[in-house]
Design an enzyme around this catalytic site. Structure first.
Site, PDB file in Angstrom:
ATOM      1  N   ARG A 192       0.774   6.787  -0.224  1.00 21.16           N
ATOM      2  CA  ARG A 192       0.077   5.807   0.832  1.00 21.16           C
ATOM      3  C   ARG A 192      -1.301   5.692  -0.048  1.00 21.16           C
ATOM      4  NH1 ARG A 192      -2.654   2.572   3.191  1.00 21.16           N
ATOM      5  NH2 ARG A 192      -2.258   2.000   5.262  1.00 21.16           N
ATOM      6  N   ASP A 225       0.979  -1.177  -0.031  1.00 22.40           N
ATOM      7  CA  ASP A 225      -0.009  -0.152  -0.060  1.00 22.40           C
ATOM      8  C   ASP A 225       0.739   1.276  -0.206  1.00 22.40           C
ATOM      9  OD1 ASP A 225       0.814   0.284   2.825  1.00 22.40           O
ATOM     10  OD2 ASP A 225      -0.967  -0.870   3.505  1.00 22.40           O
ATOM     11  N   GLU A 257       1.752  -6.238   6.436  1.00 26.84           N
ATOM     12  CA  GLU A 257       2.841  -5.679   6.488  1.00 26.84           C
ATOM     13  C   GLU A 257       4.094  -6.568   5.932  1.00 26.84           C
ATOM     14  OE1 GLU A 257       3.534  -2.313   7.248  1.00 26.84           O
ATOM     15  OE2 GLU A 257       1.474  -2.087   7.603  1.00 26.84           O
ATOM     16  N   ASP A 282      -5.325  -1.167   3.074  1.00 29.83           N
ATOM     17  CA  ASP A 282      -4.389  -1.352   4.238  1.00 29.83           C
ATOM     18  C   ASP A 282      -3.915  -2.749   3.999  1.00 29.83           C
ATOM     19  OD1 ASP A 282      -2.656  -1.343   6.308  1.00 29.83           O
ATOM     20  OD2 ASP A 282      -4.155  -1.859   7.660  1.00 29.83           O
ATOM     21  N   THR A 283      -2.631  -2.981   3.415  1.00 30.41           N
ATOM     22  CA  THR A 283      -1.960  -4.256   3.029  1.00 30.41           C
ATOM     23  C   THR A 283      -1.326  -4.854   4.197  1.00 30.41           C
ATOM     24  OG1 THR A 283      -0.137  -3.479   2.032  1.00 30.41           O
ATOM     25  CG2 THR A 283      -2.041  -3.754   0.656  1.00 30.41           C
ATOM     26  N   ARG A 294       3.398  10.710   4.739  1.00 31.32           N
ATOM     27  CA  ARG A 294       3.175  10.177   3.359  1.00 31.32           C
ATOM     28  C   ARG A 294       2.030  10.837   2.632  1.00 31.32           C
ATOM     29  NH1 ARG A 294       3.155   3.868   5.172  1.00 31.32           N
ATOM     30  NH2 ARG A 294       1.488   4.592   6.353  1.00 31.32           N
TER      31      ARG A 294
END
Length: 143
Positions: free
Chosen positions: A31, A20, A39, A36-37, A80
């Site tokens: 971003r 992401d 980590e 939300d991928t 970001r």
């Protein structure tokens, strides 16, 4: 496309940080809004994180992209730039959630205009057990 106060309307992706987060050639770190991928940075290797990064790399690396923003909030708490990123006709933010590479993540106020749309994408991916929803015993980003 008029320039946004948040950033440029186009750019070329030079680096994929994770599923992401990407860097443009000009050094701008983006971003992807509402996605939300799992980590893969900072020593983490969450379930389905590598697959998400691979998908984003295939979609975006080296490509000229079109960027749109939510003027309500241009950056996240890490500085970001928050953006919707399109490569050709592909809305990569939406595809990440639709295909089960990412959870839907809304942090007010950025993305409020598409919040319901993305919540629906996640719900459908969960129901169909797409991507991480069918592969991971625990989903790292699900609240």
């Amino acid at each position: 496309v008029p320039e946004s106060k948040c950033g440029p309307s186009t750019g070329t992706v030079a680096n994929v940080v994770d599923g992401d987060t990407v860097d443009l050639e000009d050094g701008e770190r983006l971003r992807l809004l509402l996605a939300d991928t799992p980590e893969t940075t900072g020593g983490r290797d969450d379930c389905y994180g590598q697959e998400a990064k691979q998908f984003t790399t295939e979609q975006l690396l080296g490509k000229k992209v079109t960027l749109t923003y939510d003027e309500a909030g241009c950056t996240d708490r890490f500085g970001r730039t928050l953006a919707y990123v399109k490569a050709g006709s592909v809305d990569v933010n939406a595809e990440l959630v639709k295909r089960g590479y990412a959870c839907f993540l809304y942090i007010s106020p950025s993305g409020g205009d598409r919040e319901e749309e993305f919540a629906t994408y996640e719900s459908e991916a969960r129901t169909e057990r797409l991507g991480m929803w069918g592969s991971c015993t625990s989903i790292p980003c699900s609240q």
